[in-house]
Design an enzyme around this catalytic site. Structure first.
Site, PDB file in Angstrom:
ATOM      1  CD  GLU A   1      64.769  65.681  56.871  1.00 31.18           C
ATOM      2  OE1 GLU A   1      64.274  66.626  56.239  1.00 31.18           O
ATOM      3  OE2 GLU A   1      65.710  64.996  56.422  1.00 31.18           O
TER       4      GLU A   1
ATOM      5  CG  ASP B   1      69.055  64.354  54.915  1.00 29.35           C
ATOM      6  OD1 ASP B   1      68.226  65.273  54.846  1.00 29.35           O
ATOM      7  OD2 ASP B   1      69.283  63.550  53.993  1.00 29.35           O
TER       8      ASP B   1
END
Length: 708
Positions: free
Chosen positions: A380, A344
């Site tokens: 990401e 993330d």
């Protein structure tokens, strides 16, 4: 009776049970005294001084202390928040290396952080123990049998982003006491669905133990997504059907079950920040142990440098923070047998200093680690800081969520102008983003929808977000949805609207599954899940987010399953190398060719015609550049894909006989395709508005049928 205390050793960090007793270790460079706190079943606390310290690691061995023991730490040292020092012995602290964590934070503003209203005062000295989750000693033994990582090649992978609770909470075949849990996800009904769909890996939204946000609890909401980690080694205990003492074994059981079904397990991990928030947030663990080591600080240490939008950012310049992350990754690979990770806001991990640096220490450590470097790694590739959008800029070992793919494909299928050239790049693996550094098409993890944003059904049903249930008056969630409601906002009984939505939904899924790169399907899209227009359901731990299996769209599920099976059958859709636009292996035809609807090859002017929304692409199955693992050259059928992003039907003319003498329609995104007759060069083919047709070549340009 006071337990016997032996010196122990400074590694491994955390609480390690060896069958005789437990080694407790804790890193803190600023601590002047560390107390190990043991809790009995009634919550009674016993504090033990840890007198041994080596290299800032405090350690002790307690014989007779075993699995199930609840514990925590109190760290005594300097408390000067304006200078970034936040040691406070009144705060019970969670072990950063805890393998299991029991309980939730019980919010009380007099205990955690500053009083409500942001009054910038010193923390209170109220004891936090009654309000803080306990760390738990776990049993490391589990019968794995011959289980191991599956190592499915990247180019053969089809990912399925899912949420343990959301996937299982409303499934009628799962026993009530297993819904929303790891055991529930391992249930045969879920496995059967995943195998029917044909995915090769589940990408689990955060399962590291996370805390509930104070502001959400006050509103009667909960953090559903879980991007608020407090324990990087502990499976989230709320997802356990077997109880916190067995949560590790239950998660291992899930992984083992998935592997037996031929499905990999990839974890969505949040190493960029923790659930402790900013300077007004609670002291739960890292802040009270060694605040300046664990966090990026600003303004002399009083505030937190934040590129994540959550209040804090982990300090990737400190060796013990890097060690924490590497130790966590190794643990999940070696002990939990997971097959990879999706990171993330990975751009924050690259911020060794202020700017994003793809050669930062974090990536160097991943590159040379003999364990972590061998599993699937997905970034990401953005964060909220300056220069944080880094799609295409990660190291060669990594694959990336391709945000450019999402935006372009959405734009094309909503009828946006000037998308043709960009659409062609996304369809063929985004060589403009990944080819220049020697990466392969599988560097691009393609997705149209993900947890963050509209579902696929909502993407074709709403022009605007509808986030009223979040309680933020519509301020949350992006306004850049690149969606189109197909003629009516939200639910509609209009048959024309329903027809457009169905074609667009099928066309979006077909584009995703037939693009080069690695497709990722959002859970629920295959059964028509809707969030009623909510594009930021992070706090909706309820029927808005949980999949409604009772009303599953079985026709669309069958379409998606057939589409995944079709992709797997034909390696021309998952090439290991980018197209070159030239003949391969001495053939006469190039590996790829692009055509206008009139059957003529595209020119430079055609690519830049902003109004154009229709094109055909030829994929040459005789020109696959890589051999299989045994060194044999791979051959496949050749295909002609007809894309019509225009709102009206478009007539395509099949290209000349040099490209193929006979074609048959393999699939179409129109629900009633009619009779599928073989077609010859020059045949006119009507392609419905906002739809796709895929034709397979059944005769080569040379006379006679192709030899198998």
């Amino acid at each position: 009776m006071k337990p016997e205390i032996w010196p122990g050793q400074p590694y491994p960090l955390g609480a390690s049970y060896d069958g005789v007793g437990t080694i407790f270790t804790l890193f803190s460079e600023v601590a002047e005294r560390v107390e190990l706190c043991l809790f009995d079943p009634r919550g009674g606390e016993q504090r033990l001084d840890m007198t041994e310290v080596d290299g800032y690691v405090w350690h002790a061995f307690l014989p007779g202390i075993g699995a199930g023991q609840r514990y925590g730490y109190r760290v005594r040292g300097p408390h000067h928040p304006d200078s970034g020092l936040r040691c406070d012995p009144s705060k019970l602290l969670i072990d950063p290396y805890a393998r299991a964590i029991d309980g939730e934070v019980k919010w009380d503003p007099a205990v955690y952080g500053y009083p409500l209203g942001g009054d910038d005062r010193e923390l209170s000295d109220a004891d936090s123990a009654p309000f803080t989750p306990r760390s738990v000693v776990t049993n490391p033994w589990f019968e794995w049998g011959d289980d191991r990582q599956l190592r499915i090649p990247w180019h053969e992978s089809v990912l399925y982003e899912c949420h343990v609770k959301g996937l299982t909470m409303r499934h009628p075949a799962i026993p009530q006491d297993q819904r929303g849990t790891y055991a529930g996800m391992a249930h045969p009904a879920v496995i059967e669905h995943l195998k029917r769909l044909g995915v090769t890996a589940v990408e689990l939204m955060p399962v590291h133990h996370f805390v509930q946000d104070h502001h959400l609890v006050d509103k009667g909401l909960r953090n559903y997504w879980g991007y608020n980690s407090i324990g990087f080694f502990a499976p989230h205990s709320d997802y356990s059907a077997w109880g916190v003492e067995q949560v590790v074994s239950e998660f291992k059981y899930l992984v083992k079950t998935m592997h037996e079904a031929g499905i990999e397990v990839i974890l969505d991990v949040v190493y960029n920040h923790t659930g402790e928030g900013n300077h007004l947030g609670p002291t739960l663990s890292f802040k009270g142990i060694d605040n300046p080591a664990y966090y990026r600080l600003a303004d002399g240490g009083r505030y937190y440098f934040d590129t994540t939008g959550t209040g804090n950012t982990l300090n990737m310049r400190h060796p013990h923070v890097l060690q924490l992350i590497i130790d966590s990754l190794r643990y999940w690979v070696s002990e939990m047998h997971v097959d990879g990770f999706r990171f993330d806001l990975a751009a924050s991990l690259a911020r060794q200093f202020h700017e994003v640096d793809r050669l930062s220490a974090f990536f160097d450590l991943i590159q040379v680690d003999p364990v972590v470097s061998q599993v699937k790694l997905i970034a990401e590739p953005w964060d909220l800081g300056e220069g944080g959008y880094q799609v295409g800029n990660f190291p060669t070992l990594w694959s990336e969520w391709n945000g450019r793919y999402r935006d372009t494909v959405r734009d094309y299928w909503r009828g946006h102008d000037s998308t043709m050239a960009d659409f062609a790049y996304r369809l063929t693996g985004s060589s403009d983003l990944y080819g220049r550094t020697g990466r392969r098409p599988y560097a691009s993890v393609n997705f149209v929808t993900a947890h963050d944003g509209f579902t696929l059904t909502d993407l074709v049903s709403y022009d605007h977000k509808h986030n009223e249930a979040n309680g933020e008056e519509g301020r949350d969630g992006t306004d850049d949805n690149r969606s189109w409601n197909s003629g009516a906002e939200g639910p509609s009984d209009d048959p024309a609207v329903a027809s457009i939505r169905e074609r667009r939904r099928r066309s979006l899924m077909t584009t995703l599954l037939l693009s080069q790169g690695v497709p990722m399907v959002r859970h629920g899209d295959e059964i028509g899940h809707t969030q009623d227009g909510n594009n930021n359901a992070y706090c909706q731990d309820n029927e808005i987010s949980w999949l409604d299996w009772e009303h599953a769209d079985l026709d669309f599920l069958a379409f998606c399953s057939d589409l995944v099976a079709f992709r797997k059958q034909h390696p021309v859709f998952w090439r290991r190398r980018f197209f070159e636009g030239e003949p391969i292996f001495g053939g006469e035809l190039s590996d790829i060719a692009w055509f206008r609807p009139d059957g003529e090859e595209m020119t430079d002017d055609d690519w830049h015609a902003g109004f154009a929304k229709s094109l055909a692409v030829f994929l040459n199955g005789d020109a696959l550049p890589d051999p299989d693992p045994r060194g044999r050259l791979v051959r496949d059928d050749s295909f002609l894909l007809l894309f019509n992003g225009h709102h009206e039907d478009v007539t395509f003319v099949l290209p000349g006989k040099e490209w193929g003498r006979r074609w048959v329609t393999e699939l179409t995104t129109v629900t009633d395709p009619g009779v599928r007759k073989p077609k010859s060069p020059g045949t006119k083919v009507s392609v419905a508005g906002r739809s796709v047709q895929v034709l397979r070549r059944v005769e080569h340009p040379a006379a006679g049928p192709r030899r198998k």
